[in-house]
Each structure stands twice: as structure tokens, then as C-alpha cells.
Write a protein that holds these residues in place. Structure first.
Motif, mmCIF file in Angstrom:
data_model
loop_
_atom_site.group_PDB
_atom_site.id
_atom_site.type_symbol
_atom_site.label_atom_id
_atom_site.label_comp_id
_atom_site.label_asym_id
_atom_site.label_seq_id
_atom_site.Cartn_x
_atom_site.Cartn_y
_atom_site.Cartn_z
ATOM 1 N N SER A 44 0.827 -1.210 0.000
ATOM 2 C CA SER A 44 0.000 0.000 0.000
ATOM 3 C C SER A 44 0.858 1.255 0.000
ATOM 4 O O SER A 44 0.564 2.224 -0.721
ATOM 5 N N MET A 45 1.919 1.258 0.797
ATOM 6 C CA MET A 45 2.798 2.425 0.844
ATOM 7 C C MET A 45 3.452 2.660 -0.511
ATOM 8 O O MET A 45 3.564 3.812 -0.976
ATOM 9 N N LEU A 46 3.871 1.598 -1.192
ATOM 10 C CA LEU A 46 4.479 1.736 -2.518
ATOM 11 C C LEU A 46 3.475 2.284 -3.529
ATOM 12 O O LEU A 46 3.774 3.210 -4.292
ATOM 13 N N CYS A 47 2.273 1.693 -3.513
ATOM 14 C CA CYS A 47 1.275 2.088 -4.506
ATOM 15 C C CYS A 47 0.774 3.509 -4.273
ATOM 16 O O CYS A 47 0.589 4.270 -5.236
ATOM 17 N N ILE A 48 0.549 3.882 -3.020
ATOM 18 C CA ILE A 48 0.076 5.236 -2.737
ATOM 19 C C ILE A 48 1.168 6.256 -3.047
ATOM 20 O O ILE A 48 0.886 7.359 -3.531
ATOM 21 N N ARG A 49 2.405 5.874 -2.801
ATOM 22 C CA ARG A 49 3.519 6.769 -3.176
ATOM 23 C C ARG A 49 3.539 6.963 -4.692
ATOM 24 O O ARG A 49 3.723 8.076 -5.180
ATOM 25 N N PHE A 50 3.311 5.880 -5.408
ATOM 26 C CA PHE A 50 3.271 5.945 -6.870
ATOM 27 C C PHE A 50 2.131 6.859 -7.332
ATOM 28 O O PHE A 50 2.307 7.728 -8.198
ATOM 29 N N LEU A 51 0.932 6.704 -6.735
ATOM 30 C CA LEU A 51 -0.212 7.540 -7.084
ATOM 31 C C LEU A 51 0.061 9.010 -6.776
ATOM 32 O O LEU A 51 -0.290 9.906 -7.553
ATOM 33 N N CYS A 52 0.695 9.237 -5.645
ATOM 34 C CA CYS A 52 1.001 10.607 -5.231
ATOM 35 C C CYS A 52 1.959 11.274 -6.214
ATOM 36 O O CYS A 52 1.759 12.431 -6.620
ATOM 37 N N LEU A 53 2.996 10.564 -6.622
ATOM 38 C CA LEU A 53 3.976 11.131 -7.555
ATOM 39 C C LEU A 53 3.349 11.420 -8.912
ATOM 40 O O LEU A 53 3.631 12.460 -9.541
ATOM 41 N N ILE A 54 2.481 10.499 -9.366
ATOM 42 C CA ILE A 54 1.815 10.714 -10.647
ATOM 43 C C ILE A 54 0.931 11.959 -10.597
ATOM 44 O O ILE A 54 0.928 12.794 -11.513
ATOM 45 N N GLN A 55 0.186 12.103 -9.516
ATOM 46 C CA GLN A 55 -0.705 13.261 -9.395
ATOM 47 C C GLN A 55 0.083 14.565 -9.318
ATOM 48 O O GLN A 55 -0.323 15.584 -9.879
ATOM 49 N N MET A 56 1.213 14.525 -8.628
ATOM 50 C CA MET A 56 2.038 15.727 -8.538
ATOM 51 C C MET A 56 2.554 16.141 -9.905
ATOM 52 O O MET A 56 2.631 17.344 -10.230
ATOM 53 N N GLU A 57 2.912 15.170 -10.738
ATOM 54 C CA GLU A 57 3.385 15.491 -12.086
ATOM 55 C C GLU A 57 2.258 16.108 -12.908
ATOM 56 O O GLU A 57 2.455 17.049 -13.676
#
Length: 695
Positions: free
Chosen positions: A278-291
Motif C-alpha cells: 500500500s505504501m508503494l502504490c500510494i507513493r506511486f499515485l502521489c507522484l503521478i498526481q504531482m506530475e
């Protein structure tokens, strides 16, 4: 709040995925907490209601003891004087346990010949160690009735009114009982509650027909805080009846918890891995949204909004998601708790409703969500490093492409771990060779010769028969005797030592090696811990007025005899024999023949000679039946969870990559490509190559 709601509407997939991962993480940790609390709460509640003994010493009754009341009274008086001399003793009692010949017992029409348990009849405890019915009452039973261990109800498909046959005796099953000491299948004995008239009649007939042998359960209830191990040493030093294993309350609690506890521990491992996923996936989602929101961040900075304010906006959104995930996860954990605790309630009854269990579950949920928010906070720090001009005018570079695929790889690896670990643990524990970790030789057939007046003669006859049996490839005879052991500090304890050639069917040694010399001894891990001995230490074994020094050469795991055993290559033979065990394996030709009914007939022949004959595979299955069923369930749940997580992650990953290439996709469609054509392109080349560069 309006900003958060608008953002959720615009990014439905990303928001739903974030809440999903937060909810799953919260659910798994909360479920683990609830199951652990429920298990130990139910066990402690049963042990308190039943007033389980703090120390119990088994003793096999010989013919002299059984028939001469003066001998029994003399030994009882010695125990009484000892109990009165010990301040920690609150109460004590001696209970009878009538060991039955499993081959002569039938439950509801099913034979117990293949049972690996020591099944016996008993009476209701007088002062403590009660056997409880399903409502928590103390059943007494009437003549002709029997109360059966609750673990046998589903195993033999029993119901009230069915018949239990013991030789020519027929008893009606009046109900089912919970036994605080022997509920778990890992406990090697099971007690059936009968009326005093039936007990005495079957005992007298059993001695005549050699279908039963009595044991004494010498039990002590100690004051709170008393050291049961120190009391056990004092009992042994007093030289009282001790021709059998000794069990303490902590060991009883551990044996009860092992079967269900193994499954819950697997769920705990799964919850940790799920949290990492979950931490990996949410980090991935967060980075994508920031971009994707790079220009919006730049605009806010141009308008004078500080980095801290921007950070708070993002944190508020993810905090809102974490609240939703926590509530959903906690609700799911409470919903799953009931079906997963079904077997615990069957064996131990319901735990007392306690507020701390819910508090711990909420704390576990807060821990999971807190760790995820900390991970998000670390990811959001990137916004502080981007200047307003860079965010507004710099081209969105293809950064982190490899990192994204690395995250997908890590998630796939973690999901594989979720599937393989429970399954491999199930396969390992169900394998016949696993008995080596139980203190049992890896033979094909195990033959136990129990306590009887002719134990040595019966053992010798069976050994001679195996020696001449052409179907037998190899066998070994191991005889267990009781010795007085003198420790380096001068303390004297009783020690059950199994003598014979342990190299024929060796057990697995955690430290050291098996005893091969005449003065070498190996100790079970529990014995080594309680006696304070390690490899290379020495102890004296006394028998017949003589003492011999033995060196500890190995330490092994064991679940037999209460986990307190020892193995020696050769020891003095003038000590009293407790029991004998013979291991045998059949040759290849006999093995093919014995795959059918021939093997059962062969085993039945040795049963008629006076041995309790068991297939080792059945021994493992019976001992770990409860544990294996729960592990199998855990493996299925983990596989489904891994599949669900993988589907969500892959779907999300593809969807986000396609969204990033939406300009290129629009250009393709403007040139006449259909949606079907685009799917083929993305499927064959992948989203990172499908669209024209720079679009």
C-alpha cells in the motif's frame, strides 16, 4: 472540503485506489489484533472457568498399585504431606485417566484404530480441572452416558444420541465437552467424561481383557505468581509418583494457542506485506498526481501561496482518504472476525467481551494509516523544491519511468510472497518428513507400546517379528525409561530418556548432533531451557544405586511427552520402562502391495500383538489437523488478496500511463485510427512506445 471533493471527482480512479489500499492495510492489521485478542481471551477464559491446574504429573498405575489399597493410600499420603509442606499449593487432587485401546473403540460407527491420540475415560474434577459443556456448565452425566471432546464432533461427524463402543460396552453420547488441558489436537491425549459407575466397571473389565490401563493425573493448583518450574523441581526431588510426563500451565496455554496462533501469525505477515504494498502504490499515485498538477502548483506559488500551505492542502486530502480507509478497514475487520473465529469458539468458547481488544484494533488502524501518511509526506516534499517558473514553463519530462516500473516489480514480488509463504508453510507442515521437527523419527510406521504389566515382553515380541518380517526394510526400537538426573548445581530432577539407535530414523537437531556414543545425551529444547543446559554440558543419570556421567551432544524440537524428552544411545536398563516406540519402513515391493488394503491388514496384525500402530502420515495429519485447515484457509485468502491487489495496481498503472499519452492518442484518432486499433498498438508495443515521442 469542497476542494477535496472536487479533486476526488476529477481523479476518481486515483482517489478510489488510494482509499482501497488504505482500507486493506487497516483491515489486515486490525484483523490480526482482533484475532490474537480473541484467541488468547478465549483460552484464558476457558482455563479460568475450568480452573486448569498449574502443574500436573502423570503416573502409570501398575497392578500392585491398582489392587493393593495400602500401596495407593501410602503414596497418596506422601503427596498430601508434600502438598502441605509447600506454601504455594492452594489445592491438589488425584484424578483417574483410563487409557483405552483405540482399536477397540468406535465413535458413531467410526473406528478409532487409526487415531494417534491417547484416548481415555475420566470423571469430573472434584475441586478444579473441570470439563465444561458448551454452555460453560459442569456436566456430571448419568450411567450409560458419555461426553465426547468437542474436537471429535466434526472429525467423526457426531451428534448427541450417537453411540460410543468400547469393546462390548455401549455408551450414549450425551454431549460434548471442552477440556482446558487437552482441547488442541497437538495435545497427545483426549478425555471422555463418564459416570463413576461406568468408569469403575470398564476399568475392572479393561484389566481383565487388556483393553484399558489406568493412569493417575496428580494435579496442583498454585497461588498466583508461583513458579511452576520451581515447583516441578521440588516435586521431582521429593521422589513422588512420576512415571509419566509432567505438564505446567504455561505449556498448556502454549499448546492451546499453537494451532490457531499459527494461522493468525501468517495473517500478521500478510498484513505487514500488504502495508508495504500500500505504501508503494500510494507513493506511486502521489507522484503521478504531482506530475499532472505541476502547473497548478506553479500557479499557486505565483499567487504567493507558500510551500507549507500547498503541503497542507495535499496532506488534508490524504488525511481525508485515510479516515475513509480506516473506517472501511475497521468495519471489514470486525465483519471478518466472526467467521474466522468460528473454530476458536467451537474449541474454547467465546472470549469475554473486553474493551482493550477494540482499543488495540483502533491503535493498529491508526498505526497503519500513520505510516502511510508519513510516506505521503516524504513524497510531497518534492513540491517544496520546485520553483514557480520551473513548474509553469518547464516541459514535463519523462522522469521516473524506470522508477515506476520498479514499483510495479516490487508490488509483484510482494504479491508473490503473499501467495507462496502460506502455501509453502502448509506444504511443509503437511509433509511426512516434517515429523523430524516434532521429535519423531521419519519412519513409515510408528508402533507405540503403552504402559502395561507386560510392556517389555510385548516390545520384544514385536521387535522379533519385525526382524523376521520380509516386508520390513528397516526398523529400530526405542525404549523410554525414567531416571533421576543430577544437574551440575546438584539439583535432582526426573528425566525421561529414550534409549536406542537414533541414527536409523533421526530427528532434526537444531544444535549439535544425535547421540552415537555410550555416554552422549541429546535434550529437547524445552528440557534444555528449563534445566539450564547447553551443548558440552554434563549431567549424571542415576539408576539402581549407580550414577553415570553424560555429555549433552544435541538439542532438538519435540512436542511429545509435554516437550520434555531426552535421547541417549545407551543407558542403564535397570530403570523402570515407561513406554516403547518402534519405527519401521516397508521395502519397495511391500510398499506397492500395501498401497491397498494389504497395508491395513499388516498394521492390524501388529495391533493384535499389543501395539498402537500408526501411519506416520496420519500422525502428522491428526496432530496438525486444526493448524493445517487454518493454514489452508489463510493460503486461499492471501492468494485472493494478492490477485485483487495485482489487478488494481496493473489496471491503475495502465490507466495512468494511457492518460499521460492522451495527446498522442488524440492525434492517432484524428488520423483515423479507431479505439480498437489503439488497443492493439498499446497491447503489442506497450504504452511507453505507442504514442509519438514528445506528444
Amino acid at each position: 472540503m469542497k476542494l477535496i471533493i472536487n479533486d476526488v471527482r476529477q481523479n476518481k480512479l486515483s482517489s478510489a485506489s488510494t482509499v482501497f489500499f488504505m482500507a486493506v492495510s487497516a483491515m489486515m492489521l486490525a484483523l490480526t489484533t482482533l484475532l490474537f485478542s480473541g484467541l488468547f481471551g478465549a483460552i484464558d477464559s476457558l482455563m479460568d472457568k475450568a480452573s486448569a491446574p498449574d502443574y500436573m504429573q502423570m503416573h502409570a498405575v501398575n497392578q500392585t498399585f491398582a489392587r493393593e489399597s495400602s500401596v495407593r493410600e501410602s503414596e497418596t499420603e506422601k503427596i498430601s504431606r508434600f502438598a502441605k509442606s509447600r506454601k504455594e499449593v492452594v489445592r491438589w487432587q488425584i484424578c483417574g485417566f483410563l487409557n483405552l485401546d483405540n482399536s477397540r473403540v468406535r465413535l458413531g460407527g467410526s473406528s478409532m484404530a487409526d487415531s494417534t491420540q491417547d484416548n481415555g475415560l475420566c470423571l469430573q474434577g472434584e475441586g478444579f480441572d473441570y470439563l465444561l459443556d458448551k454452555e460453560g456448565g459442569l456436566p456430571a452425566g448419568s450411567p450409560g452416558e458419555v461426553f465426547v471432546p468437542v474436537c471429535y464432533r466434526s472429525l467423526y461427524h457426531l451428534a448427541e444420541g450417537d453411540i460410543m463402543e468400547i469393546g462390548e460396552e455401549r455408551l450414549v453420547i450425551a454431549g460434548f465437552i471442552r477440556d482446558a488441558q487437552m482441547n488442541s489436537m497437538m495435545a497427545s491425549s483426549k478425555r471422555f467424561l463418564v459416570h463413576k459407575e461406568d468408569y469403575e466397571r470398564i476399568r475392572d473389565a479393561g484389566y481383565k481383557n487388556n483393553i484399558a490401563a489406568e493412569e493417575l493425573l496428580i494435579e496442583f493448583l498454585l497461588r498466583d505468581g508461583a513458579d511452576s518450574n520451581a515447583f516441578a523441581a521440588a516435586y521431582a526431588a521429593a521422589g513422588l509418583l512420576s512415571d509419566g510426563p509432567a505438564i505446567t500451565r504455561p505449556l498448556i496455554r502454549t499448546m492451546n494457542a499453537l494451532s490457531e496462533g499459527t494461522m493468525i501469525f501468517v495473517i500478521f505477515l500478510i498484513s505487514i506485506v500488504t502495508l508495504l504494498i500500500s505504501m508503494l502504490c500510494i507513493r506511486f499515485l502521489c507522484l503521478i498526481q504531482m506530475e499532472r498538477e505541476r502547473k497548478e502548483v506553479g500557479m499557486l506559488k505565483v499567487l504567493g501561496v507558500g510551500a507549507a500551505e500547498i503541503m497542507r492542502l495535499y496532506i488534508a486530502k490524504y488525511f481525508f482518504f485515510s479516515v475513509l480507509g480506516a473506517l472501511a478497514g475497521l468495519s471489514a475487520a470486525f465483519a471478518l472476525k466472526e467467521p474466522l473465529e468460528k473454530q476458536v469458539r467451537e474449541l474454547y468458547g467465546a472470549a469475554k467481551p473486553e474493551l482493550p481488544a477494540g482499543i488495540w484494533a483502533v491503535a493498529a488502524v491508526c498505526l497503519a494509516e500513520g505510516m502511510i501518511l508519513i510516506s505521503v509526506r516524504q513524497s510531497l516534499k518534492r513540491t517544496e523544491k520546485i520553483s514557480a517558473l520551473e513548474a509553469l514553463f518547464s516541459a514535463q519530462e519523462e522522469k521516473g519511468g524506470k522508477g515506476r516500473y520498479l514499483i510495479i516489480g516490487l508490488v509483484a514480488f510482494a504479491c508473490t510472497f503473499l501467495v507462496l509463504v502460506p502455501r509453502n508453510l502448509y506444504s511443509t507442515m503437511s509433509a511426512p518428513e516434517f515429523v523430524r521437527y516434532m521429535g519423531i523419527g521419519e519412519g513409515e510406521i510408528r508402533m507405540d507400546v503403552g504402559r502395561s504389566k507386560e510392556i517389555e515382553q510385548v516390545t520384544e515380541r514385536i521387535a522379533q517379528s519385525l526382524l523376521q518380517d520380509r516386508k520390513v526394510e528397516k526398523f529400530t526400537l526405542l525404549v523410554t525409561r525414567n531416571y533421576t538426573a543430577v544437574l551440575p548445581g546438584g539439583e535432582r530432577v526426573r528425566l525421561a530418556v529414550e534409549s536406542g539407535d537414533h541414527g536409523v530414523f533421526p530427528v532434526k537437531y537444531g544444535e549439535g548432533k544425535l547421540p552415537e556414543g555410550p555416554f552422549e545425551i541429546a535434550l529437547s529444547a524445552l528440557n534444555a531451557k528449563e534445566l539450564g543446559l547447553s551443548l558440552g554440558d554434563s549431567l549424571l543419570l542415576e539408576s539402581g544405586g549407580r550414577a553415570a556421567e553424560y555429555t549433552v551432544c544435541g538439542i532438538y524440537s519435540d512436542i511429545t511427552n509435554g516437550g520434555k524428552t531426552a535421547k541417549a544411545y545407551g543407558a542403564a536398563k535397570d530403570a523402570p520402562v515407561i513406554w516403547s516406540v518402534l519405527y519401521a519402513s516397508l521395502n519397495e515391493a511391500a510398499g506397492k502391495e500395501n498401497e491397498s488394503a494389504g497395508k491395513k491388514e499388516w498394521m492390524e496384525g501388529y495391533r493384535r500383538m499389543g501395539a498402537d500402530v500408526t501411519d506416520i502420515h496420519n500422525y502428522v495429519e491428526d496432530t496438525y489437523r486444526q493448524t493445517l485447515s487454518r493454514l489452508y484457509l489463510a493460503s486461499i485468502v492471501s492468494a485472493l488478496l494478492a490477485g485483487a491487489v495485482t489487478m488494481v495496481v496493473v489496471s491503475l498503472f495502465i490507466r495512468l500511463l494511457v492518460e499521460e499519452k492522451r495527446c498522442g492518442i488524440s492525434l492517432y484518432k484524428a488520423l483515423g485510427f479507431t479505439g480498437k486499433d489503439m488497443k492493439k498498438i498499446y497491447f503489442l508495443k506497450g504504452p511507453w512506445q505507442a504514442a509519438p515521442p514528445g506528444l
